[in-house]
Design a protein around this motif. Structure first.
Motif, PDB file in Angstrom:
ATOM      1  N   THR A  72      41.036  26.267  15.740  1.00 14.34           N
ATOM      2  CA  THR A  72      40.015  25.895  14.769  1.00 14.34           C
ATOM      3  C   THR A  72      40.281  26.580  13.432  1.00 14.34           C
ATOM      4  N   ILE A  73      40.194  25.799  12.356  1.00 15.55           N
ATOM      5  CA  ILE A  73      40.336  26.334  11.001  1.00 15.55           C
ATOM      6  C   ILE A  73      38.934  26.564  10.452  1.00 15.55           C
ATOM      7  N   LYS A  74      38.615  27.823  10.163  1.00 15.73           N
ATOM      8  CA  LYS A  74      37.292  28.179   9.654  1.00 15.73           C
ATOM      9  C   LYS A  74      37.381  28.399   8.147  1.00 15.73           C
ATOM     10  N   THR A  75      36.618  27.605   7.384  1.00 18.52           N
ATOM     11  CA  THR A  75      36.632  27.730   5.935  1.00 18.52           C
ATOM     12  C   THR A  75      35.424  27.028   5.334  1.00 18.52           C
ATOM     13  N   THR A  76      35.048  27.461   4.153  1.00 18.05           N
ATOM     14  CA  THR A  76      34.006  26.776   3.395  1.00 18.05           C
ATOM     15  C   THR A  76      34.612  25.883   2.318  1.00 18.05           C
ATOM     16  N   LEU A  77      35.939  25.881   2.219  1.00 20.35           N
ATOM     17  CA  LEU A  77      36.623  25.093   1.205  1.00 20.35           C
ATOM     18  C   LEU A  77      36.808  23.651   1.661  1.00 20.35           C
ATOM     19  N   ASP A  78      36.928  22.744   0.713  1.00 22.15           N
ATOM     20  CA  ASP A  78      37.225  21.348   0.996  1.00 22.15           C
ATOM     21  C   ASP A  78      38.740  21.192   1.093  1.00 22.15           C
ATOM     22  N   LEU A  79      39.233  20.951   2.302  1.00 28.05           N
ATOM     23  CA  LEU A  79      40.673  20.848   2.522  1.00 28.05           C
ATOM     24  C   LEU A  79      41.167  19.404   2.524  1.00 28.05           C
ATOM     25  N   GLU A  80      40.341  18.464   2.091  1.00 31.40           N
ATOM     26  CA  GLU A  80      40.767  17.069   2.040  1.00 31.40           C
ATOM     27  C   GLU A  80      42.012  16.941   1.164  1.00 31.40           C
ATOM     28  N   ASN A  81      42.970  16.121   1.635  1.00 29.77           N
ATOM     29  CA  ASN A  81      44.256  15.871   0.963  1.00 29.77           C
ATOM     30  C   ASN A  81      45.215  17.052   1.058  1.00 29.77           C
ATOM     31  N   ILE A 130      51.417  32.033  -3.222  1.00 34.95           N
ATOM     32  CA  ILE A 130      50.293  32.160  -2.294  1.00 34.95           C
ATOM     33  C   ILE A 130      48.984  32.111  -3.081  1.00 34.95           C
ATOM     34  N   ASP A 131      48.034  31.337  -2.606  1.00 33.13           N
ATOM     35  CA  ASP A 131      46.736  31.206  -3.258  1.00 33.13           C
ATOM     36  C   ASP A 131      45.768  32.225  -2.669  1.00 33.13           C
ATOM     37  N   GLU A 132      45.345  33.185  -3.487  1.00 32.75           N
ATOM     38  CA  GLU A 132      44.450  34.238  -3.004  1.00 32.75           C
ATOM     39  C   GLU A 132      43.086  33.673  -2.603  1.00 32.75           C
ATOM     40  N   ASN A 133      42.632  32.627  -3.300  1.00 25.75           N
ATOM     41  CA  ASN A 133      41.346  32.025  -2.954  1.00 25.75           C
ATOM     42  C   ASN A 133      41.387  31.429  -1.549  1.00 25.75           C
ATOM     43  N   LEU A 134      42.497  30.731  -1.231  1.00 25.66           N
ATOM     44  CA  LEU A 134      42.661  30.208   0.123  1.00 25.66           C
ATOM     45  C   LEU A 134      42.751  31.350   1.130  1.00 25.66           C
ATOM     46  N   LEU A 135      43.517  32.385   0.777  1.00 19.89           N
ATOM     47  CA  LEU A 135      43.740  33.501   1.692  1.00 19.89           C
ATOM     48  C   LEU A 135      42.434  34.186   2.071  1.00 19.89           C
ATOM     49  N   ASN A 136      41.519  34.264   1.110  1.00 20.90           N
ATOM     50  CA  ASN A 136      40.252  34.957   1.357  1.00 20.90           C
ATOM     51  C   ASN A 136      39.191  34.067   1.996  1.00 20.90           C
ATOM     52  N   ASN A 137      39.449  32.758   2.063  1.00 21.04           N
ATOM     53  CA  ASN A 137      38.411  31.848   2.522  1.00 21.04           C
ATOM     54  C   ASN A 137      38.814  30.996   3.726  1.00 21.04           C
ATOM     55  N   VAL A 138      39.949  31.292   4.317  1.00 18.71           N
ATOM     56  CA  VAL A 138      40.402  30.512   5.467  1.00 18.71           C
ATOM     57  C   VAL A 138      40.805  31.458   6.590  1.00 18.71           C
ATOM     58  N   ASN A 139      40.403  31.116   7.796  1.00 16.58           N
ATOM     59  CA  ASN A 139      40.780  31.880   8.978  1.00 16.58           C
ATOM     60  C   ASN A 139      40.956  30.911  10.136  1.00 16.58           C
ATOM     61  N   VAL A 140      41.603  31.371  11.218  1.00 16.83           N
ATOM     62  CA  VAL A 140      41.784  30.532  12.404  1.00 16.83           C
ATOM     63  C   VAL A 140      41.325  31.294  13.639  1.00 16.83           C
ATOM     64  N   TYR A 141      40.808  30.556  14.611  1.00 19.37           N
ATOM     65  CA  TYR A 141      40.390  31.139  15.888  1.00 19.37           C
ATOM     66  C   TYR A 141      40.413  30.026  16.946  1.00 19.37           C
ATOM     67  N   PRO A 142      40.429  30.340  18.255  1.00 19.82           N
ATOM     68  CA  PRO A 142      40.704  31.686  18.779  1.00 19.82           C
ATOM     69  C   PRO A 142      42.166  32.057  18.546  1.00 19.82           C
ATOM     70  N   ASN A 143      42.431  33.309  18.574  1.00 20.04           N
ATOM     71  CA  ASN A 143      43.780  33.790  18.318  1.00 20.04           C
ATOM     72  C   ASN A 143      44.018  35.048  19.161  1.00 20.04           C
ATOM     73  N   PRO A 144      44.742  34.949  20.256  1.00 17.14           N
ATOM     74  CA  PRO A 144      45.604  33.862  20.726  1.00 17.14           C
ATOM     75  C   PRO A 144      44.809  32.601  21.114  1.00 17.14           C
ATOM     76  N   VAL A 145      45.544  31.454  21.140  1.00 16.68           N
ATOM     77  CA  VAL A 145      44.933  30.169  21.429  1.00 16.68           C
ATOM     78  C   VAL A 145      45.705  29.481  22.551  1.00 16.68           C
ATOM     79  N   THR A 146      44.982  28.683  23.332  1.00 14.91           N
ATOM     80  CA  THR A 146      45.618  27.956  24.434  1.00 14.91           C
ATOM     81  C   THR A 146      45.736  26.470  24.141  1.00 14.91           C
TER      82      THR A 146
END
Length: 677
Positions: free
Chosen positions: A617-626, A597-613
């Protein structure tokens, strides 16, 4: 006097014709034009370039003095309108090996392709070659020409040679897989009433076991595949016949000697559906952890069988309204399953022996498939019975060698962006004129670069996307390690062709799945060494007819260590092993070395809304390309898989419940829980 002369000439002609009627009396020829006349030889050709042979043949013999390129051609003016076919063999009359041949590469009466024959091969000094014209299409061929070309030079990438080991067998097709789960490849042949297994032992010898079977409804006249369909630890067989497919389930019912972990019976199941079977495969099509089966159909849409996990098979035919898009109808000769876009699911390439283009089918990661042939550039019109897939330049992406059944070969490099580029010119395959039904990619000289078995000749990869033929003609068959020495052998022509090479380090990897199918078929294995990144996809069913080993084999050249070995399982699980021991067979159990598990990812990524219909949405400041995005249900089944394309994911089609979103980036991962309502 004139009458006597005519009589002598007539008798001489009679003796010449009879002298070429069989192998033992083949006429020795050299460079030049040679006359044939009526084809009435009493020894018919062996299975070589086609399963359908003529009943008669004329035999000629060429004794090679030097390493030299030889061309045999019937494309002469005197043969205008004559339909010819030739086969070339090497060896002795008691042990002939198919070198190759040709049916329709030469021009017809209107300078169109499809009538006369042209075949070029590399003759090795000290080897005898037998040249046959048969009467499959015509009872007469006026003349042919033998042309001696340039001297043959050993490939820059090295060479590979073989010696013969006699193996009692029941004939082709050949199977070269581990049948009893001991990580040693076994040799298997079948006939109407038996399966013969030569179980490999640790000392390199074999135990022959014959298992009586029912007279199968469909015999493997076209192809055979192996896989553990029911997960009981014993390989099952899939016969591809001209009228349908037959499954032979391996079981052990005799338990008096538990030390012998052998199957003791095969139980037949033959689904009631007509299939003019070509290549057969085992693969997990719907990614539910159960091994399914796929059969190419020559004259109608392809057929596949979904495993319900309880021993039942559900039949699907493409286009029936309940199936996924797995190839356009007809002329489907060979299918090969591999991950062409590196998104950690299995895609498929279909070889077509027709005027239709070959097809690349993408796995969308959600249970559907899409034909991406045109947009990818993989829609070649080359006529082929089989294509070989491998990462030929060690850049981490699978390339495709489209093997010619007539005409020319095609080498397609994977650009890493979902597209392919034809780089045949200058590759060595542009001047390699042999045609074949079998093309298989493996590293035969353990130098770290994947070679191609083509037309019974190994095209050695020089490490720069160029190829050159090895000196040995090994024949067409199944590939595996028959003496557990880390060098790949070939089961062909009724013999085990044992690889003589001893230089070059290696690693073999055997997989044991739990969430995935037991043999990890469909997994991607990746190693990193100083040579770069090497990848292998675990496949059941490569080439056209035979069944090669499921064990992943890596040649390492002079490398003495592997930095990391990563396995991307069909289930979505990822295992990473650091510094595995080389020159060794490694068995990896799914989940035994999970990706961290990558702690940097864990601390910088979240999802919402949760629950979702509808939209997550993935909320992050990281570049997730590739990055690769996957969604798993609460039972651990992967229900979605794709490259990261945007920060929003459509989830409205998911059933209500708990899910886990996984992001993999640079060999690290994060898992996030969300609820679909």
């Amino acid at each position: 006097m004139k009458k006597t002369t005519i009589t002598l000439i007539t008798l001489l002609g009679f003796f010449i014709l009879n002298a070429q009627n069989n192998c033992e009396n083949a006429i020795v020829i050299s460079e030049g034009i040679h006359n044939i006349g009526v084809i009435d030889g009493n020894q018919a050709p062996l299975d070589c370039t086609s399963d359908i042979n003529g009943s008669n043949a004329e035999w000629f013999k060429y004794e090679a003095i030097n390493n030299i390129s030889i061309t045999i051609t019937s494309a002469l003016a005197v043969n205008t309108g004559v339909d010819t076919r030739l086969n070339v063999y090497s060896g002795t009359c008691a042990d002939l090996t198919c070198v190759g041949g040709d049916d329709d590469a030469g021009p017809g009466p209107n300078d169109d392709l499809g009538y006369t024959s042209i075949y070029t091969f590399n003759a090795i000094a000290g080897t005898d070659y037998y040249i046959l014209f048969d009467n499959r299409w015509s009872n007469s061929v006026v003349s042919f020409e033998l042309i001696e070309g340039e001297e043959y030079v050993i490939p820059p990438g090295g060479d590979v040679t073989f010696h013969l080991a006699d193996v009692p067998n029941l004939g082709s097709p050949y199977v070269f897989v581990d049948m009893n789960n001991d990580d040693l490849d076994d040799l298997v042949t079948v006939d109407n009433n038996a399966v013969r297994i030569n179980y490999q032992k640790e000392d390199g010898s074999f135990d022959q076991v014959d298992i009586a079977t029912t007279n199968a409804v469909n015999n493997p006249s076209w192809s055979i595949a192996a896989g553990d369909l029911d997960g009981n630890g014993y390989m099952d067989l899939l016969y591809g016949g001209g009228q349908g497919a037959t499954f032979m389930y391996g079981n052990k019912t005799e338990t008096s000697n538990p030390a012998n972990n052998y199957a003791t019976e095969f139980t037949e199941t033959s689904p009631d559906i007509y299939i003019f079977s070509q290549r057969t495969n085992f693969v997990d099509i719907n990614n539910d952890g159960n091994l399914d089966a796929f059969v190419c159909h020559d004259v109608a849409p392809n057929v596949y069988f979904i495993n319900d996990g309880n021993g039942g098979l559900e039949t699907h035919q493409v286009g029936d309204g309940n199936s996924v898009d797995l190839g356009l109808p007809g002329s489907n000769y060979a299918s090969i399953f591999f991950d062409y876009d590196n998104d950690h699911d299995i895609d498929m390439y279909i070889s077509k022996c027709t005027s239709e283009p070959n097809q690349l089918i993408r796995n969308n990661g959600d249970g559907t498939y899409t034909n991406v042939s045109v947009g990818s550039g993989a829609d070649s019109l080359l006529r082929t019975w089989a294509s070989a897939v491998g990462d030929f330049n060690n850049d981490g992406y699978m390339d495709i060698l489209i093997g010619a059944s007539s005409g020319a070969n095609g080498l397609m490099i994977n650009n890493g962006d979902g597209t392919f580029t034809d780089i045949t010119i200058g590759s060595g395959f542009d001047t390699f004129n042999n045609v074949s039904h079998e093309y298989i990619a493996e590293d035969f000289n353990n130098d770290g670069f994947i070679d191609v078995l083509s037309s019974g000749i190994i095209m050695i990869n020089n490490g720069d996307m160029t190829f050159a033929p090895a000196t040995s003609i090994v024949g067409e068959g199944a590939i595996g390690d028959g003496n557990n020495d880390g060098f790949l052998d070939v089961f062909a022509g009724g013999f085990l062709k044992v690889n003589n090479n001893t230089e070059g380090n290696w690693l073999k990897v055997n997989l044991t799945g739990n969430q995935s199918n037991l043999d990890g078929i469909g997994a991607r294995i990746e190693i990193v060494t100083t040579l770069g990144t090497q990848i292998r996809d675990v496949k059941s069913g490569v080439g056209f007819k035979y069944m090669s080993s499921i064990t992943a084999h890596f040649g390492l050249g002079e490398d003495t260590e592997i930095e990391t070995l990563t396995i991307y399982w069909p289930s979505g699980a990822v295992d990473v092993i650091s510094n595995p021991i080389i020159n060794n067979s490694l068995n990896v159990v799914e989940g035994s070395s999970p990706l961290s598990i990558d702690e940097n990812l864990l601390n910088n990524v979240n999802v919402y809304p949760n629950p979702v219909t509808n939209e997550l949405t993935i909320k992050t400041t990281l570049d997730l390309e590739n990055s690769v995005i996957a969604i798993f249900d609460v039972q651990g089944k992967k229900v979605f898989n794709s490259f990261f394309e945007s920060n929003t994911l459509a989830v409205e089609n998911l059933e209500n419940g708990i899910y886990f979103l996984r992001i993999i980036q640079n060999e690290k991962q994060i898992n996030l829980k969300f609820i679909k309502k």
